[in-house]
Each structure stands twice: as structure tokens, then as C-alpha cells.
Scaffold this active site. Structure first.
Site, PDB file in Angstrom:
ATOM      1  N   LYS A  12      -4.955 -10.570  13.097  1.00  0.00           N
ATOM      2  CA  LYS A  12      -4.371  -9.342  13.668  1.00  0.00           C
ATOM      3  C   LYS A  12      -3.979  -9.494  15.143  1.00  0.00           C
ATOM      4  O   LYS A  12      -2.880  -9.927  15.436  1.00  0.00           O
ATOM      5  CB  LYS A  12      -5.338  -8.181  13.454  1.00  0.00           C
ATOM      6  CG  LYS A  12      -5.445  -7.799  11.964  1.00  0.00           C
ATOM      7  CD  LYS A  12      -5.976  -6.416  11.787  1.00  0.00           C
ATOM      8  CE  LYS A  12      -6.220  -6.064  10.337  1.00  0.00           C
ATOM      9  NZ  LYS A  12      -5.082  -5.454   9.668  1.00  0.00           N
ATOM     10  N   TYR A  63     -14.481  -4.171   3.622  1.00  0.00           N
ATOM     11  CA  TYR A  63     -13.115  -4.590   3.294  1.00  0.00           C
ATOM     12  C   TYR A  63     -12.849  -5.892   4.053  1.00  0.00           C
ATOM     13  O   TYR A  63     -12.925  -5.914   5.289  1.00  0.00           O
ATOM     14  CB  TYR A  63     -12.070  -3.543   3.697  1.00  0.00           C
ATOM     15  CG  TYR A  63     -10.678  -4.054   3.428  1.00  0.00           C
ATOM     16  CD1 TYR A  63     -10.102  -3.922   2.174  1.00  0.00           C
ATOM     17  CD2 TYR A  63      -9.964  -4.733   4.417  1.00  0.00           C
ATOM     18  CE1 TYR A  63      -8.840  -4.441   1.912  1.00  0.00           C
ATOM     19  CE2 TYR A  63      -8.704  -5.255   4.158  1.00  0.00           C
ATOM     20  CZ  TYR A  63      -8.154  -5.106   2.908  1.00  0.00           C
ATOM     21  OH  TYR A  63      -6.910  -5.631   2.643  1.00  0.00           O
ATOM     22  N   TYR A 103       0.828  -1.214   0.000  1.00  0.00           N
ATOM     23  CA  TYR A 103       0.000   0.000   0.000  1.00  0.00           C
ATOM     24  C   TYR A 103       0.858   1.259   0.000  1.00  0.00           C
ATOM     25  O   TYR A 103       0.650   2.170   0.805  1.00  0.00           O
ATOM     26  CB  TYR A 103      -0.972  -0.031   1.202  1.00  0.00           C
ATOM     27  CG  TYR A 103      -2.166  -0.902   0.920  1.00  0.00           C
ATOM     28  CD1 TYR A 103      -3.183  -0.452   0.093  1.00  0.00           C
ATOM     29  CD2 TYR A 103      -2.250  -2.189   1.432  1.00  0.00           C
ATOM     30  CE1 TYR A 103      -4.273  -1.264  -0.213  1.00  0.00           C
ATOM     31  CE2 TYR A 103      -3.331  -3.008   1.127  1.00  0.00           C
ATOM     32  CZ  TYR A 103      -4.341  -2.532   0.304  1.00  0.00           C
ATOM     33  OH  TYR A 103      -5.411  -3.332  -0.001  1.00  0.00           O
ATOM     34  N   ASP A 113     -16.540 -11.070  10.285  1.00  0.00           N
ATOM     35  CA  ASP A 113     -15.112 -10.811  10.071  1.00  0.00           C
ATOM     36  C   ASP A 113     -14.636  -9.940  11.229  1.00  0.00           C
ATOM     37  O   ASP A 113     -14.748  -8.718  11.192  1.00  0.00           O
ATOM     38  CB  ASP A 113     -14.905 -10.111   8.720  1.00  0.00           C
ATOM     39  CG  ASP A 113     -13.443  -9.759   8.479  1.00  0.00           C
ATOM     40  OD1 ASP A 113     -12.625  -9.911   9.409  1.00  0.00           O
ATOM     41  OD2 ASP A 113     -13.129  -9.317   7.361  1.00  0.00           O
TER      42      ASP A 113
HETATM   43  N1  PMP Z   1     -10.684  -8.264   7.372  1.00  0.00           N
HETATM   44  C1  PMP Z   1     -10.659  -7.071   7.968  1.00  0.00           C
HETATM   45  C2  PMP Z   1     -11.889  -6.559   8.652  1.00  0.00           C
HETATM   46  C3  PMP Z   1      -9.487  -6.308   7.954  1.00  0.00           C
HETATM   47  O1  PMP Z   1      -9.483  -5.098   8.521  1.00  0.00           O
HETATM   48  C4  PMP Z   1      -8.341  -6.834   7.317  1.00  0.00           C
HETATM   49  C5  PMP Z   1      -7.022  -6.066   7.256  1.00  0.00           C
HETATM   50  N2  PMP Z   1      -7.056  -4.718   7.373  1.00  0.00           N
HETATM   51  C6  PMP Z   1      -8.419  -8.078   6.708  1.00  0.00           C
HETATM   52  C7  PMP Z   1      -9.606  -8.786   6.763  1.00  0.00           C
HETATM   53  C8  PMP Z   1      -7.246  -8.684   6.003  1.00  0.00           C
HETATM   54  O2  PMP Z   1      -6.258  -9.018   6.915  1.00  0.00           O
HETATM   55  P1  PMP Z   1      -4.737  -9.225   6.436  1.00  0.00           P
HETATM   56  O3  PMP Z   1      -4.223  -7.881   6.082  1.00  0.00           O
HETATM   57  O4  PMP Z   1      -4.055  -9.811   7.638  1.00  0.00           O
HETATM   58  O5  PMP Z   1      -4.775 -10.175   5.289  1.00  0.00           O
END
Ligand code: PMP
Length: 421
Positions: A264, A141, A15, A235
């Protein structure tokens, strides 16, 4: 090795427009909420290093757990074998998700989502029902792999790939004043015969710009999925592990998702690791004398023992170190600051869910590529604070170890920036 400019380096950063990226600080050490670079500068990590860190950088108990595990067993193929940290972690995660019975490990947030989508689709295939449609929020997202991109917003992140993404039924994102419309859109989408699942970011749509909505609305939407026999996938990659004030954001709801994606914060921010959890009903659809009904998913590093050890240590810190009290204190500080922010003409739509506080900077070019983003980012970095605005949206998402004086530094910097506009 001395730091070079990003152009001279062999590294391609995520990014990042590499052509205009300046010299990135070379970080040599982390401690608590702070990161230190090779020149002795320090930076307050007010975004928990892409929302991963929970208890502080290089937390000694998590570091020690990883080191001990590395000396014992670094990795083992996770098909045909198991190990104690993976077994224990699944058990302890499920204590926080008592309505789920199984944990499927993977490597990052996107793979947690991929596994969830494939679980949902194959669940219906195994039951002999042809259901291939997924419902998602228009601004969602869910990650950068193709399945995760498919269920995410069509926009700047996905434009180059849009012709290859699978078709999704998008419904409006709840915004506090469109509840009836969103419920109606979900019901209309569910009236199609081929819906497999509804995937959502609970309470906060992170990368979309920290868009927030109420638990009451989410509860109703999950309830509608239940009534219609469609799987609900939460998610919780960003919202999990306390960010919204409870262990999970869906803990604010009485209706529970069938599948949950975690990553995360799962290792306290130490290692790439993820889990997708599910109910007995979902899992049971994969049990069969027919081998072809097994879940067709897995990665080389699935169930990595170092990741499990980090996650176990992080969970222990979470459960024994007054973490929920720390979360509550951050939320209270944020609430006080939100009142101050509302007095500033440059700040709009001040909003908060637990430890996440966000505001829109008033500007004529809103969105992820907003011109004000770099100005704000560089201003804060110059003051020794890492805030990484999503376009014109400034947000704070700190590690739980952050102190009140440290939060004060972040608040003052944001106020000063808003006043400078
Ligand atoms: N789902 C959500 C809600 C996220 O915020 C993110 C990452 N910002 C992801 C999935 C993807 O995670 P990663 O960057 O570890 O692949």
C-alpha cells in the site's frame, strides 16, 4: 473517451456489484488530497485511495523519480540480476526495521502475505520440523489470494471459497475487554505441536471494520509467540508507513515480529509494490548446499525498478518533509473530532489509532453488506468527499498532506450525515 455507465463499460471493477453500480466518476487528475473528474468535479480523498496514498496525489518528487527511472531501466528479471534502486531500497527500509536483515519484494499486499506465509512454512520444513498450522484473528483480513484468504476471517469475503481454504487456528480478536481470553486462546493454540506462525494485523484490523486494540495486548501476544518459539508475522500492509502514529504499528511494541508484510503506502500510493522483511534467523534457514532449500516464491515483476524508485522517493519525502509532525497533527485533529462525535446519538464505538478514526453507525443490520453503506457513501460523494464505509463503519484514513480546513470538511460532512439519520 467519454465516460459511460459501468454497465456499458468493458471494465469489471473490484468489490463492486456491477448490476447496481451507477456511473463511476472518470478521474482525470490528482493533486494533494484531491481527485478531479472529467466534468470538473473534485473529490477529497479521505481514504487515501484504498489506504495507499501517503503524501498526496501525483506528488511531483515521486512522479519525477519514476520518470527518471523509466528512462534508465524499466525492469529486469530479478533472479540472477539486481539493480541499484532495489539494493538501496532494501537498505533504507531496514534502517526503519533494524531487527530485520532481508527484504523480499513482490507486487501487492496479498502477495506480501503469501510470501510471508510461505517463508514461515518453508522455514520449518527446511529445519526438518513438520509445522503447518497458522494462528490468526477470527476477524482478520490479509488479502484476496488463496493463502491470504485462508488466514482471513471466514465470512462474506471468503464464503464462496471456504471449502478450498486451508485450516487455520482462529483466536478471538482483542476488543479491550477480552485480553485474558485471547492470551489463553493463543496459549491453547500454541500447545499443538504443529504451529508454524501467528499472523496478525497490528493495532487495527482494517477490512473487518477498523477494529482496534492496544499495543500492550499485541506486545503480550508477540511475547507469547517468542516464548513458544513460533514465528510472529505482522501484516503491516495497511498500518505501515505512519498510519498509527509511528513508522510501523509494531513500533508501539517492544517485542518484535519475525516477519513483516509491507505494501500500500510503500510507493506513496503510486505503483503496485510490496516487501516482506525477515530476521536473520528466518533467512538463515534457507541457506544450504541443497538447492531445494531456496525460497520457492517469486513474481515476474519482483523488485520492479519503477516501484523501487517510487518507494525510495516516497521514503525520502517521509523522512525529510516533517511527515511525522503532519501525522501527529492529523491525530490531534481526529482526537478533537472524536469528542464531538461521541455526543452524536447515531455514532457508536468512536475509536482512533493515529491518523485512522472510525465509528459505527447505529443500525439494525451491521456488517459489510449493511444497507446504510450505500446511503452514506453516496451522501459523502455528493458532498465531494470520498469516504468508503465498511458496511456501517465510517472511517477516515487521509493522506498526510491533508490540511486542517480539508479535515474540517470531512468532519462536518460526517456530523451532518449522523444528524440526518
Ligand atoms: N493485508 C491487509 C491488512 C490489508 O488491509 C490488505 C488490503 N486491504 C491486504 C493485506 C491485501 O492487499 P492488496 O489489496 O494490495 O492485495
Amino acid at each position: 473517451m467519454k465516460n459511460t455507465t459501468t454497465a456499458q463499460s468493458a471494465v469489471w471493477h473490484p468489490y463492486t456489484q456491477m448490476q447496481t453500480a451507477g456511473r463511476f466518476p472518470l478521474i482525470v487528475k490528482g493533486e494533494g488530497a484531491w481527485l478531479f473528474d472529467e466534468d470538473g468535479n473534485k473529490y477529497l480523498d479521505a481514504v487515501s485511495s484504498w489506504w495507499t496514498n501517503l503524501h498526496g496525489h501525483a506528488h511531483p518528487r515521486i512522479a519525477a523519480a519514476i520518470a527518471a527511472q523509466a528512462k534508465q531501466l524499466e525492469h529486469v528479471i530479478f533472479a540472477g540480476f539486481t539493480h541499484q534502486p532495489a539494493e538501496e531500497l532494501a537498505h533504507r527500509l531496514l534502517q526503519h526495521i533494524p531487527y530485520h536483515t532481508k527484504v523480499f519484494y513482490s507486487d501487492n499486499g496479498s502477495t506480501a502475505v503469501e510470501a510471508a506465509i510461505k517463508m514461515a512454512l518453508q522455514y520449518w520444513a527446511n529445519r526438518g520440523e513438520k509445522r503447518n498450522k497458522i494462528i490468526a484473528f477470527r476477524d482478520a483480513y490479509h488479502g484476496d489470494t488463496f493463502g491470504a484468504m485462508s488466514v482471513s476471517a471466514r465470512g462474506v469475503f471468503t464464503n464462496a471459497f471456504s471449502s478450498l481454504l486451508f485450516d487455520v487456528a482462529f483466536i478471538d480478536t482483542p476488543n479491550g475487554s477480552n485480553t485474558d481470553e485471547v492470551r489463553g486462546q493463543l496459549l491453547a493454540a500454541l500447545s499443538a505441536v504443529d504451529v508454524a506462525a501467528f499472523i496478525f494485523e497490528p493495532l487495527v484490523l482494517g477490512s473487518a471494520g477498523m477494529l482496534m486494540y492496544d499495543a500492550e495486548v499485541l506486545n503480550a501476544l508477540i511475547g507469547i509467540c517468542k516464548e513458544n518459539g513460533v514465528l510472529a508475522i505482522a501484516d503491516e500492509v495497511m498500518t505501515g508507513f505512519g498510519r498509527t502514529g509511528k513508522f510501523l504499528a509494531t513500533d508501539h511494541c517492544t517485542n518484535k515480529p519475525d516477519i513483516i508484510c509491507l505494501s500500500k503506502g510503500i510507493t506513496g500510493g503510486f505503483l503496485p509494490f510490496a516487501a516482506t522483511t525477515c530476521t536473520a534467523t528466518v533467512y538463515n534457514a534457507f541457506l544450504s548446499d541443497d538447492k531445494a532449500k531456496m525460497l520457492f516464491h517469486g513474481h515476474s515483476y519482483t523488485g520492479n525498478p519503477l516501484g523501487c524508485a517510487a518507494a525510495l522517493a516516497s521514503l525520502t519525502v517521509f523522512e525529510t518533509d516533517n511527515t511525522l509532525a503532519k501525522i501527529e497533527r492529523i491525530a490531534e485533529c481526529h482526537a478533537g473530532f472524536a469528542l464531538r462525535l461521541k455526543l452524536l446519538p447515531a455514532a457508536a464505538k468512536v475509536r482512533q489509532q493515529g491518523t485512522i478514526l472510525a465509528l459505527d453507525l447505529k443500525t439494525t443490520d451491521e456488517g459489510y453488506l449493511s444497507g446504510i453503506r450505500d446511503k452514506a457513501y453516496n451522501y459523502f460523494l455528493g458532498r465531494g468527499i470520498i469516504l468508503r464505509p465498511l458496511g456501517n463503519v465510517i472511517y477516515i484514513l487521509p493522506p498526510y498532506c491533508i490540511s486542517e480546513p480539508e479535515l474540517g470538511l470531512v468532519y462536518t460532512a460526517i456530523e451532518d450525515f449522523c444528524r440526518s439519520l
